[in-house]
Write a protein that holds these residues in place. Sequence first.
Motif, PDB file in Angstrom:
ATOM      1  N   TYR A 143       1.333  -1.035   0.238  1.00  0.00           N
ATOM      2  CA  TYR A 143      -0.136  -0.215  -0.419  1.00  0.00           C
ATOM      3  C   TYR A 143       0.855   1.124  -0.225  1.00  0.00           C
ATOM      4  O   TYR A 143       1.956   1.194   0.780  1.00  0.00           O
ATOM      5  N   GLY A 144       0.006   1.989  -0.394  1.00  0.00           N
ATOM      6  CA  GLY A 144       0.708   3.870  -0.815  1.00  0.00           C
ATOM      7  C   GLY A 144       0.234   4.343  -1.125  1.00  0.00           C
ATOM      8  O   GLY A 144      -0.791   4.771  -1.999  1.00  0.00           O
ATOM      9  N   GLY A 145       0.458   5.489  -1.961  1.00  0.00           N
ATOM     10  CA  GLY A 145       0.157   6.822  -2.127  1.00  0.00           C
ATOM     11  C   GLY A 145      -0.897   7.444  -1.736  1.00  0.00           C
ATOM     12  O   GLY A 145      -0.728   7.518  -0.123  1.00  0.00           O
ATOM     13  N   SER A 146      -0.799   8.702  -2.076  1.00  0.00           N
ATOM     14  CA  SER A 146      -1.954   9.739  -1.195  1.00  0.00           C
ATOM     15  C   SER A 146      -3.173  10.462  -1.583  1.00  0.00           C
ATOM     16  O   SER A 146      -3.313  10.327  -1.353  1.00  0.00           O
ATOM     17  N   VAL A 147      -3.633   9.127  -2.758  1.00  0.00           N
ATOM     18  CA  VAL A 147      -5.142   8.996  -2.854  1.00  0.00           C
ATOM     19  C   VAL A 147      -5.375   7.937  -2.675  1.00  0.00           C
ATOM     20  O   VAL A 147      -5.188   7.164  -2.173  1.00  0.00           O
ATOM     21  N   PRO A 148      -6.428   8.450  -1.200  1.00  0.00           N
ATOM     22  CA  PRO A 148      -7.093   7.505  -0.241  1.00  0.00           C
ATOM     23  C   PRO A 148      -7.742   5.953  -1.107  1.00  0.00           C
ATOM     24  O   PRO A 148      -8.336   6.732  -2.628  1.00  0.00           O
ATOM     25  N   ILE A 149      -7.603   4.885  -0.907  1.00  0.00           N
ATOM     26  CA  ILE A 149      -8.932   4.076  -1.382  1.00  0.00           C
ATOM     27  C   ILE A 149      -9.421   3.244  -0.656  1.00  0.00           C
ATOM     28  O   ILE A 149      -9.289   3.256   0.510  1.00  0.00           O
ATOM     29  N   GLU A 150     -10.183   3.020  -0.993  1.00  0.00           N
ATOM     30  CA  GLU A 150     -11.625   1.920  -0.365  1.00  0.00           C
ATOM     31  C   GLU A 150     -10.675   1.133  -0.450  1.00  0.00           C
ATOM     32  O   GLU A 150     -10.693  -0.192  -0.906  1.00  0.00           O
ATOM     33  N   GLN A 151     -10.991   0.227   1.529  1.00  0.00           N
ATOM     34  CA  GLN A 151      -9.792  -1.148   1.163  1.00  0.00           C
ATOM     35  C   GLN A 151     -10.867  -1.995   1.472  1.00  0.00           C
ATOM     36  O   GLN A 151     -12.338  -1.955   1.952  1.00  0.00           O
ATOM     37  N   GLY A 152     -10.322  -3.346   1.462  1.00  0.00           N
ATOM     38  CA  GLY A 152     -11.329  -4.698   1.609  1.00  0.00           C
ATOM     39  C   GLY A 152     -10.897  -4.908   2.164  1.00  0.00           C
ATOM     40  O   GLY A 152     -10.216  -4.762   3.220  1.00  0.00           O
ATOM     41  N   PHE A 209     -14.816   0.296  -7.057  1.00  0.00           N
ATOM     42  CA  PHE A 209     -14.213  -0.616  -6.144  1.00  0.00           C
ATOM     43  C   PHE A 209     -12.598  -0.639  -6.813  1.00  0.00           C
ATOM     44  O   PHE A 209     -12.105  -0.905  -8.084  1.00  0.00           O
ATOM     45  N   GLY A 210     -11.638  -0.353  -5.732  1.00  0.00           N
ATOM     46  CA  GLY A 210     -10.612  -0.472  -6.093  1.00  0.00           C
ATOM     47  C   GLY A 210      -9.489   1.012  -6.945  1.00  0.00           C
ATOM     48  O   GLY A 210      -8.723   0.921  -7.323  1.00  0.00           O
ATOM     49  N   GLY A 211     -10.852   1.482  -6.382  1.00  0.00           N
ATOM     50  CA  GLY A 211      -9.907   3.393  -7.381  1.00  0.00           C
ATOM     51  C   GLY A 211     -10.275   2.613  -8.793  1.00  0.00           C
ATOM     52  O   GLY A 211     -10.425   3.808  -9.577  1.00  0.00           O
ATOM     53  N   ILE A 212     -11.085   1.977  -9.320  1.00  0.00           N
ATOM     54  CA  ILE A 212     -11.252   1.687 -10.927  1.00  0.00           C
ATOM     55  C   ILE A 212     -12.229   1.347 -11.817  1.00  0.00           C
ATOM     56  O   ILE A 212     -12.581   1.452 -12.780  1.00  0.00           O
ATOM     57  N   TRP A 213     -13.035   0.303 -10.851  1.00  0.00           N
ATOM     58  CA  TRP A 213     -14.143  -0.260 -11.854  1.00  0.00           C
ATOM     59  C   TRP A 213     -15.161   0.494 -10.742  1.00  0.00           C
ATOM     60  O   TRP A 213     -15.447  -0.388  -9.633  1.00  0.00           O
TER      61      TRP A 213
END
Length: 224
Positions: free
Chosen positions: A52-61, A79-83
Amino acid sequence: MKERLIGVGLGVGVALTLGISWTNSAQAFSLNSQVTAENFLVFPGTSTKIPYGGSVPIEQGPIDVVVSSDTTDPELSRFGGIWDINLGNNSISFTLNSLFGNVTSGDDIYRFKAPSFGLPGQNRVTGFTVTPLASSLAFSNNPVITRVADNWIDVVFPLGFAPVDQPNLTLIPGQLGFKIDLEVEPTPGPTPVPTPALLPGLVGMGLAALRQRREDGRADKTRR
């Protein structure tokens, strides 16, 4: 501004709790059944997850959802920031709704898993068919769908999956996607085993048959 998802492992999993009991096995991956989803990035050609990393918040599962009949309301939005992912009756639909310009870290994997699925007397996934959405653009690298076991499938978007003529994913939401229809069938039911409560009766029947056989034998000797 073009954003990139670099060095970010998206740990989101779709665990499908399908057909948990023998008495309800027909409900597997059908309306109102509970589903869990998992998503993560791996380095290309490996099973090593990208941290994990980066500055954009991602909804975790993992994320638990319930299968719906409303195909206009995805169960797993972004979902996952992509789909956007919609779970229909024995089907999974993917529609691009990207937060990022592209994915440059690794292969993007979506896992749909059912820990209590595929046991004797329960339903199992035996195959699948893939259909592109009507207005879908062509993938540069096609997704790979693998039935890993009776109780889960992996959907892998290889690194560089975006269309060659449109690598910026944020410009094509709703124009890249497909549907997976699962082939689901029941496994053979368990073989009945006599319970302790039935054993005395079975023993009694056996003894009665043995006594009858002896009496018949004595009667034959008497007649002779």
